[in-house]
Design an enzyme around this catalytic site. Structure first.
Site, PDB file in Angstrom:
ATOM      1  N   ARG A 115       0.839  -1.197   0.000  1.00 15.65           N
ATOM      2  CA  ARG A 115       0.000   0.000   0.000  1.00 15.65           C
ATOM      3  C   ARG A 115       0.878   1.253   0.000  1.00 15.65           C
ATOM      4  NH1 ARG A 115      -4.303  -0.846   4.748  1.00 15.65           N
ATOM      5  NH2 ARG A 115      -4.974   1.234   4.035  1.00 15.65           N
ATOM      6  N   ASP A 133     -14.399   4.795   3.784  1.00 19.15           N
ATOM      7  CA  ASP A 133     -14.651   3.521   4.454  1.00 19.15           C
ATOM      8  C   ASP A 133     -16.105   3.070   4.347  1.00 19.15           C
ATOM      9  OD1 ASP A 133     -12.032   3.183   5.146  1.00 19.15           O
ATOM     10  OD2 ASP A 133     -12.251   3.916   7.199  1.00 19.15           O
ATOM     11  N   ARG A 150     -14.009  -4.894   5.386  1.00 22.24           N
ATOM     12  CA  ARG A 150     -15.234  -4.135   5.113  1.00 22.24           C
ATOM     13  C   ARG A 150     -16.030  -4.757   3.959  1.00 22.24           C
ATOM     14  NH1 ARG A 150     -14.993  -0.045   8.643  1.00 22.24           N
ATOM     15  NH2 ARG A 150     -12.927   0.826   9.108  1.00 22.24           N
ATOM     16  N   SER A 166      -5.231  10.501   4.944  1.00 24.71           N
ATOM     17  CA  SER A 166      -5.087  11.422   6.070  1.00 24.71           C
ATOM     18  C   SER A 166      -4.208  10.824   7.165  1.00 24.71           C
ATOM     19  CB  SER A 166      -6.461  11.768   6.638  1.00 24.71           C
ATOM     20  OG  SER A 166      -7.099  10.611   7.146  1.00 24.71           O
ATOM     21  N   GLN A 167      -3.934   9.523   7.106  1.00 26.93           N
ATOM     22  CA  GLN A 167      -3.123   8.889   8.144  1.00 26.93           C
ATOM     23  C   GLN A 167      -1.684   9.403   8.158  1.00 26.93           C
ATOM     24  OE1 GLN A 167      -3.682   4.761   7.228  1.00 26.93           O
ATOM     25  NE2 GLN A 167      -5.735   4.677   8.120  1.00 26.93           N
TER      26      GLN A 167
END
Length: 420
Positions: A118, A303, A376, A160-161
């Site tokens: 990622r 999400d 998810r 945003s992490q």
């Protein structure tokens, strides 16, 4: 693990587990403090990801669970060389990298190959520019060197992490820093959650317009007395189950929360479901008629992509999810994997570079499908059983544990016919 979920009518109430996002942030802030902290409404072993962060911060603090509270006692000394297994937790990895370098710790992060595929180039570029070591392989990242105060550029449309990780680390440095956001910031509610946690720990920042955040250096984290909110991201699956399959009542949620995924209630209302706020602060979601299609901006709510796909799969008309490109960089390439997983059970889905188009069918046919090892997607497929003519059989369903160890138990409690 393979899960079989039979077509189910849904009716019942559940208490929503603590927010994974809020728990990550509370753990980190409390472990960096100079004085003890207490985190209220703590539920241990809620998910794999939260356990990863909890284990990691134990390098900086001693943790003790008393009743429903987690007490955090800072350590006076810590190791200067660490190996941390982050498994598949992108949040843990991206939050911890800057913190380790703020302490000058040499740290090797291990975990799944999927995680290390990622995006991480934001940090890799910064570490290279700052003259620090950043070695990225297919199954690990090793960092070393002392991060120093500077101006740091972060892409606003990636994750945003990265921004949150820097926000936690920069107050520890000797001197002020600026975070420069390149482009429009997406998932801003998650940044607001980080700033809220920092404020609770008496850490000061200053936002200049929308693109620069100044972080003052030489600060000390104060111990926090903090109550972790319930998880709106997790609640979305049970809210959708009520809208599709009957009725659910959800307890524990803060309707004034800054969690972006509380938007699920507005989406459900606009699609035609009944949403009501009760006197006991619970929220009831009821099925009315067939839901209606909707155009939805995914910028701040990536999400929710999987569960919105479930809702749209049998909605009347064509649902368009736009500004959805970031779904490609989640636990899976969520755009293509959603199309594959839901097409297998009868949904009509197309994807482009930045959009997902879903033409609603009256009912799903069910059958065999896969989560692509994405928690998810697995939970969204499970909820789709409420609008399926036949069993839905999900491969790689153990991925659900990434965000919830008790999802299946709770889903059964509201009427879902789940066969392990």
């Amino acid at each position: 693990m393979t899960l079989t979920i039979k077509p189910s009518e849904i009716f019942g109430s559940i208490y929503i587990q603590m927010s994974k996002s809020d728990a990550h942030r509370a753990l980190i802030a409390s472990s960096l403090a100079k004085t003890p902290s207490i985190i209220k409404r703590w539920i241990d072993n809620v998910s794999v990801d939260v356990e990863v962060t909890k284990n990691a911060v134990s390098n900086f603090a001693d943790l003790e669970i008393i009743d429903d509270n987690l007490k955090v006692f800072p350590k006076k000394e810590y190791k200067k060389e660490l190996v941390i297994d982050v498994k598949e937790s992108g949040s843990s990895l991206r939050f911890l990298i800057p913190i380790m370098s703020a302490f000058g710790i040499t740290c090797t992060f291990t975990g799944s190959k999927k995680l290390f595929s990622r995006p991480i180039d934001v940090y890799k570029k910064i570490w290279k520019e700052e003259g620090l070591e950043f070695i990225h392989s297919e199954d690990s990242i090793k960092i070393s060197g002392q991060l120093k105060a500077s101006n740091f550029k972060v892409l606003g449309n990636l994750s945003s992490q990265f921004l949150s990780g820097l926000l936690f680390a920069l107050p520890l440095l000797d001197g002020n820093s600026n975070i420069i956001i390149d482009g429009e910031l997406e998932s801003e509610p998650y940044v607001m959650m980080t700033l809220k946690t920092l404020k609770a720990a008496n850490i000061e920042t200053l936002r200049h317009d929308n693109n620069i955040i100044e972080v003052y250096g030489n600060q000390e984290y104060s111990g926090i007395d903090y109550e972790v909110e319930s998880d709106w991201s997790h609640a979305a699956f049970f809210a959708a189950a009520g809208a599709l399959g009957g009725e659910t009542t959800l307890y524990g949620l803060n309707k004034y929360s800054i969690q972006g995924d509380k938007e699920i209630l507005n989406i459900l209302k606009f699609m035609g479901a009944s949403v009501s706020y009760n006197d006991d602060n619970s929220i009831t979601i009821k099925k009315t008629n067939r839901l209606n299609a909707l155009d939805i901006d995914m910028s701040d709510i990536p999400d929710l992509g999987p569960i919105i796909t479930t809702l749209a799969a049998t909605a009347k008309g064509r649902t368009r999810l736009y500004n959805a490109g970031r779904l490609r960089y989640k636990e899976s390439d969520r755009m293509n994997d959603l199309m594959d997983s839901f097409s297998r059970i009868g949904a009509n889905i197309e994807v482009s570079e930045d959009e997902i188009l879903i033409e609603g069918v009256e009912r799903l046919k069910g059958g065999n499908t896969t989560s692509h090892n994405d928690h998810r997607i697995a939970m969204a497929l499970a909820v789709a059983s409420a609008v399926s003519d036949n069993d839905i059989i999900i491969d790689d369903a153990e991925s659900i544990n990434k965000s919830s160890f008790n999802f299946i138990e709770q889903f059964r409690s509201i009427g879902a016919k789940v066969v392990s």
